[in-house]
Design a protein around this motif. Structure first.
Motif, PDB file in Angstrom:
ATOM      1  N   TYR A  91     -31.328  14.136 -99.139  1.00 40.78           N
ATOM      2  CA  TYR A  91     -31.411  13.043 -98.991  1.00 40.78           C
ATOM      3  C   TYR A  91     -32.980  12.511 -99.896  1.00 40.78           C
ATOM      4  O   TYR A  91     -33.670  12.984 -99.497  1.00 40.78           O
ATOM      5  CB  TYR A  91     -31.106  12.084 -97.650  1.00 40.78           C
ATOM      6  CG  TYR A  91     -31.776  10.188 -98.322  1.00 40.78           C
ATOM      7  CD1 TYR A  91     -30.467  10.023 -98.095  1.00 40.78           C
ATOM      8  CD2 TYR A  91     -32.654   9.899 -97.783  1.00 40.78           C
ATOM      9  CE1 TYR A  91     -30.186   8.398 -97.959  1.00 40.78           C
ATOM     10  CE2 TYR A  91     -32.809   8.382 -97.914  1.00 40.78           C
ATOM     11  CZ  TYR A  91     -31.472   7.591 -98.080  1.00 40.78           C
ATOM     12  OH  TYR A  91     -31.443   6.581 -98.282  1.00 40.78           O
ATOM     13  N   LYS A  92     -32.576  11.788-100.848  1.00 40.49           N
ATOM     14  CA  LYS A  92     -33.936  12.184-101.946  1.00 40.49           C
ATOM     15  C   LYS A  92     -34.863  12.701-101.917  1.00 40.49           C
ATOM     16  O   LYS A  92     -36.536  11.969-101.883  1.00 40.49           O
ATOM     17  CB  LYS A  92     -34.905  10.577-101.492  1.00 40.49           C
ATOM     18  CG  LYS A  92     -34.122   8.937-102.084  1.00 40.49           C
ATOM     19  CD  LYS A  92     -34.139   7.819-101.241  1.00 40.49           C
ATOM     20  CE  LYS A  92     -33.533   6.930-101.999  1.00 40.49           C
ATOM     21  NZ  LYS A  92     -34.046   4.946-101.554  1.00 40.49           N
ATOM     22  N   GLY A  93     -34.761  13.900-102.556  1.00 42.84           N
ATOM     23  CA  GLY A  93     -35.304  15.200-102.529  1.00 42.84           C
ATOM     24  C   GLY A  93     -35.629  15.792-100.936  1.00 42.84           C
ATOM     25  O   GLY A  93     -36.300  16.610-101.317  1.00 42.84           O
ATOM     26  N   SER A  94     -35.550  15.436 -99.981  1.00 42.46           N
ATOM     27  CA  SER A  94     -35.967  15.635 -98.464  1.00 42.46           C
ATOM     28  C   SER A  94     -34.554  15.999 -97.827  1.00 42.46           C
ATOM     29  O   SER A  94     -33.727  16.074 -98.076  1.00 42.46           O
ATOM     30  CB  SER A  94     -36.523  14.867 -97.838  1.00 42.46           C
ATOM     31  OG  SER A  94     -37.603  14.453 -98.041  1.00 42.46           O
ATOM     32  N   ILE A  95     -34.627  17.424 -97.151  1.00 43.42           N
ATOM     33  CA  ILE A  95     -33.561  17.992 -96.382  1.00 43.42           C
ATOM     34  C   ILE A  95     -33.716  17.799 -94.872  1.00 43.42           C
ATOM     35  O   ILE A  95     -34.798  17.400 -94.702  1.00 43.42           O
ATOM     36  CB  ILE A  95     -33.892  19.413 -96.038  1.00 43.42           C
ATOM     37  CG1 ILE A  95     -33.293  20.190 -97.767  1.00 43.42           C
ATOM     38  CG2 ILE A  95     -32.557  20.396 -96.284  1.00 43.42           C
ATOM     39  CD1 ILE A  95     -31.997  19.696 -98.401  1.00 43.42           C
ATOM     40  N   TYR A  96     -32.236  17.140 -94.411  1.00 37.63           N
ATOM     41  CA  TYR A  96     -32.318  16.816 -92.876  1.00 37.63           C
ATOM     42  C   TYR A  96     -31.517  17.872 -92.225  1.00 37.63           C
ATOM     43  O   TYR A  96     -30.324  17.893 -93.230  1.00 37.63           O
ATOM     44  CB  TYR A  96     -32.199  15.974 -93.034  1.00 37.63           C
ATOM     45  CG  TYR A  96     -33.503  14.676 -93.665  1.00 37.63           C
ATOM     46  CD1 TYR A  96     -34.165  14.196 -92.703  1.00 37.63           C
ATOM     47  CD2 TYR A  96     -33.187  14.252 -94.957  1.00 37.63           C
ATOM     48  CE1 TYR A  96     -35.226  13.267 -93.277  1.00 37.63           C
ATOM     49  CE2 TYR A  96     -33.677  13.406 -95.303  1.00 37.63           C
ATOM     50  CZ  TYR A  96     -35.449  13.140 -94.494  1.00 37.63           C
ATOM     51  OH  TYR A  96     -36.008  12.241 -95.288  1.00 37.63           O
ATOM     52  N   HIS A  97     -31.703  18.552 -91.220  1.00 32.51           N
ATOM     53  CA  HIS A  97     -30.577  18.977 -90.666  1.00 32.51           C
ATOM     54  C   HIS A  97     -29.837  18.027 -90.016  1.00 32.51           C
ATOM     55  O   HIS A  97     -30.379  17.304 -89.421  1.00 32.51           O
ATOM     56  CB  HIS A  97     -31.468  20.000 -89.378  1.00 32.51           C
ATOM     57  CG  HIS A  97     -32.131  21.145 -90.938  1.00 32.51           C
ATOM     58  ND1 HIS A  97     -31.482  21.598 -91.315  1.00 32.51           N
ATOM     59  CD2 HIS A  97     -33.544  21.191 -90.625  1.00 32.51           C
ATOM     60  CE1 HIS A  97     -32.252  22.967 -91.553  1.00 32.51           C
ATOM     61  NE2 HIS A  97     -33.236  22.227 -91.634  1.00 32.51           N
ATOM     62  N   GLN A  98     -28.144  19.246 -89.343  1.00 34.41           N
ATOM     63  CA  GLN A  98     -27.737  17.880 -88.368  1.00 34.41           C
ATOM     64  C   GLN A  98     -28.317  17.616 -87.061  1.00 34.41           C
ATOM     65  O   GLN A  98     -29.293  18.183 -86.170  1.00 34.41           O
ATOM     66  CB  GLN A  98     -26.893  19.214 -87.466  1.00 34.41           C
ATOM     67  CG  GLN A  98     -24.945  18.600 -87.425  1.00 34.41           C
ATOM     68  CD  GLN A  98     -24.437  19.232 -87.495  1.00 34.41           C
ATOM     69  OE1 GLN A  98     -24.196  20.237 -87.994  1.00 34.41           O
ATOM     70  NE2 GLN A  98     -23.307  19.011 -86.781  1.00 34.41           N
ATOM     71  N   GLY A  99     -28.356  16.314 -86.859  1.00 31.38           N
ATOM     72  CA  GLY A  99     -28.879  15.429 -85.410  1.00 31.38           C
ATOM     73  C   GLY A  99     -30.165  15.190 -85.814  1.00 31.38           C
ATOM     74  O   GLY A  99     -29.997  13.758 -85.358  1.00 31.38           O
ATOM     75  N   ASP A 100     -30.503  15.092 -87.577  1.00 34.56           N
ATOM     76  CA  ASP A 100     -31.706  14.497 -87.552  1.00 34.56           C
ATOM     77  C   ASP A 100     -32.104  12.907 -87.700  1.00 34.56           C
ATOM     78  O   ASP A 100     -30.618  12.871 -88.387  1.00 34.56           O
ATOM     79  CB  ASP A 100     -32.541  15.403 -89.013  1.00 34.56           C
ATOM     80  CG  ASP A 100     -32.791  16.178 -88.145  1.00 34.56           C
ATOM     81  OD1 ASP A 100     -32.882  16.560 -87.108  1.00 34.56           O
ATOM     82  OD2 ASP A 100     -33.450  17.115 -89.448  1.00 34.56           O
ATOM     83  N   ASN A 101     -32.380  12.175 -87.931  1.00 28.12           N
ATOM     84  CA  ASN A 101     -32.332  10.774 -88.052  1.00 28.12           C
ATOM     85  C   ASN A 101     -34.212  11.070 -88.841  1.00 28.12           C
ATOM     86  O   ASN A 101     -34.713  11.194 -88.321  1.00 28.12           O
ATOM     87  CB  ASN A 101     -32.504  10.373 -87.195  1.00 28.12           C
ATOM     88  CG  ASN A 101     -31.230  10.080 -85.610  1.00 28.12           C
ATOM     89  OD1 ASN A 101     -30.182  10.217 -86.285  1.00 28.12           O
ATOM     90  ND2 ASN A 101     -31.453  10.283 -84.434  1.00 28.12           N
ATOM     91  N   TRP A 102     -33.622   9.381 -90.052  1.00 23.00           N
ATOM     92  CA  TRP A 102     -34.875   9.429 -90.493  1.00 23.00           C
ATOM     93  C   TRP A 102     -34.531   7.458 -91.158  1.00 23.00           C
ATOM     94  O   TRP A 102     -33.458   7.176 -91.145  1.00 23.00           O
ATOM     95  CB  TRP A 102     -35.031  10.047 -92.537  1.00 23.00           C
ATOM     96  CG  TRP A 102     -33.713  10.020 -93.113  1.00 23.00           C
ATOM     97  CD1 TRP A 102     -33.943   8.980 -94.305  1.00 23.00           C
ATOM     98  CD2 TRP A 102     -32.600  11.251 -92.763  1.00 23.00           C
ATOM     99  NE1 TRP A 102     -32.680   9.502 -94.595  1.00 23.00           N
ATOM    100  CE2 TRP A 102     -31.856  10.418 -93.829  1.00 23.00           C
ATOM    101  CE3 TRP A 102     -32.316  11.657 -91.659  1.00 23.00           C
ATOM    102  CZ2 TRP A 102     -30.496  11.212 -94.181  1.00 23.00           C
ATOM    103  CZ3 TRP A 102     -30.583  12.080 -91.825  1.00 23.00           C
ATOM    104  CH2 TRP A 102     -29.775  12.459 -93.550  1.00 23.00           C
ATOM    105  N   GLU A 103     -36.014   7.121 -91.449  1.00 23.87           N
ATOM    106  CA  GLU A 103     -35.183   5.551 -92.516  1.00 23.87           C
ATOM    107  C   GLU A 103     -35.267   6.325 -93.793  1.00 23.87           C
ATOM    108  O   GLU A 103     -36.630   6.411 -94.285  1.00 23.87           O
ATOM    109  CB  GLU A 103     -36.674   4.889 -91.381  1.00 23.87           C
ATOM    110  CG  GLU A 103     -35.764   4.566 -89.992  1.00 23.87           C
ATOM    111  CD  GLU A 103     -36.881   3.513 -89.915  1.00 23.87           C
ATOM    112  OE1 GLU A 103     -37.676   2.836 -90.164  1.00 23.87           O
ATOM    113  OE2 GLU A 103     -36.787   3.346 -88.402  1.00 23.87           O
ATOM    114  N   ASP A 104     -35.033   5.069 -94.620  1.00 18.99           N
ATOM    115  CA  ASP A 104     -35.839   4.874 -95.984  1.00 18.99           C
ATOM    116  C   ASP A 104     -35.898   3.352 -95.858  1.00 18.99           C
ATOM    117  O   ASP A 104     -35.353   2.718 -96.093  1.00 18.99           O
ATOM    118  CB  ASP A 104     -33.921   5.045 -96.627  1.00 18.99           C
ATOM    119  CG  ASP A 104     -34.993   4.679 -98.324  1.00 18.99           C
ATOM    120  OD1 ASP A 104     -35.490   4.745 -98.113  1.00 18.99           O
ATOM    121  OD2 ASP A 104     -33.057   4.995 -98.488  1.00 18.99           O
TER     122      ASP A 104
END
Length: 169
Positions: free
Chosen positions: A18-31
């Motif tokens: 997402y927008k150049g960042s890698i997240y793993h299953q279950g990770d949450n982030w705000e845009d």
């Protein structure tokens, strides 16, 4: 809309990009102040995002959404005016009918509306159906009898993870 499905990026199985960042299953982030996202399946790269803040539609002219400095989401403030006539049982008048405070109604199988301040006639609506972002081998079935929203149908080897709190509507 309350839920937004953003395009899934074809992945090598190493996570959700997402927008150049890698997240793993279950990770949450705000845009920023726009979305709250979750990596649903790191193998496929599927992620889902929800609007971070509530949307206040159909506010009377005496009200506005105020966003305090340093915060993402706002709240409704109304300027005092002469007293409004009250409806039976302090209800909201919506599409020709009165509804009670905190009552919800489905509007044309498109929106779910909640009456949040019935004595002032406030209501808040959001899209009723979840926006699915499915793999190509999956389809959306027509709504079940008495329901409004299509449901995913996938081959047995594909597992669909439903969003937290999801219920068929």
């Amino acid at each position: 809309p309350d839920k937004v499905s953003l395009p899934t990026v074809i992945s090598t199985g190493s996570g959700c990009l997402y927008k150049g960042s890698i997240y793993h299953q279950g990770d949450n982030w705000e845009d920023g102040c726009v979305y709250n996202c979750t990596c649903d399946d790191e193998q496929s790269g599927h992620f889902s995002c929800q609007a971070l803040c509530p949307v206040y539609d159909h506010l009377p002219n005496i009200c506005k959404v105020v966003i305090p400095n340093g915060q993402c989401c706002g709240h409704v403030e109304c300027s005092p005016v002469r007293p409004l006539p009250t409806a039976p049982d302090e209800g909201c008048f919506f599409k020709g009918q009165y509804y009670g405070c905190s009552e919800t109604v489905i509007d044309d199988c498109k929106y779910k509306c909640e009456f949040v301040s019935a004595n002032l006639g406030f209501y808040r609506c959001k899209e009723l159906c979840y926006k699915w972002d499915l793999p190509a081998s999956c389809t959306l079935r027509e709504p079940a009898q008495g329901k409004c929203c299509k449901t995913p149908s996938c081959p047995p080897w594909i597992s669909i993870e439903y969003p937290k709190g999801y219920k068929e509507e």
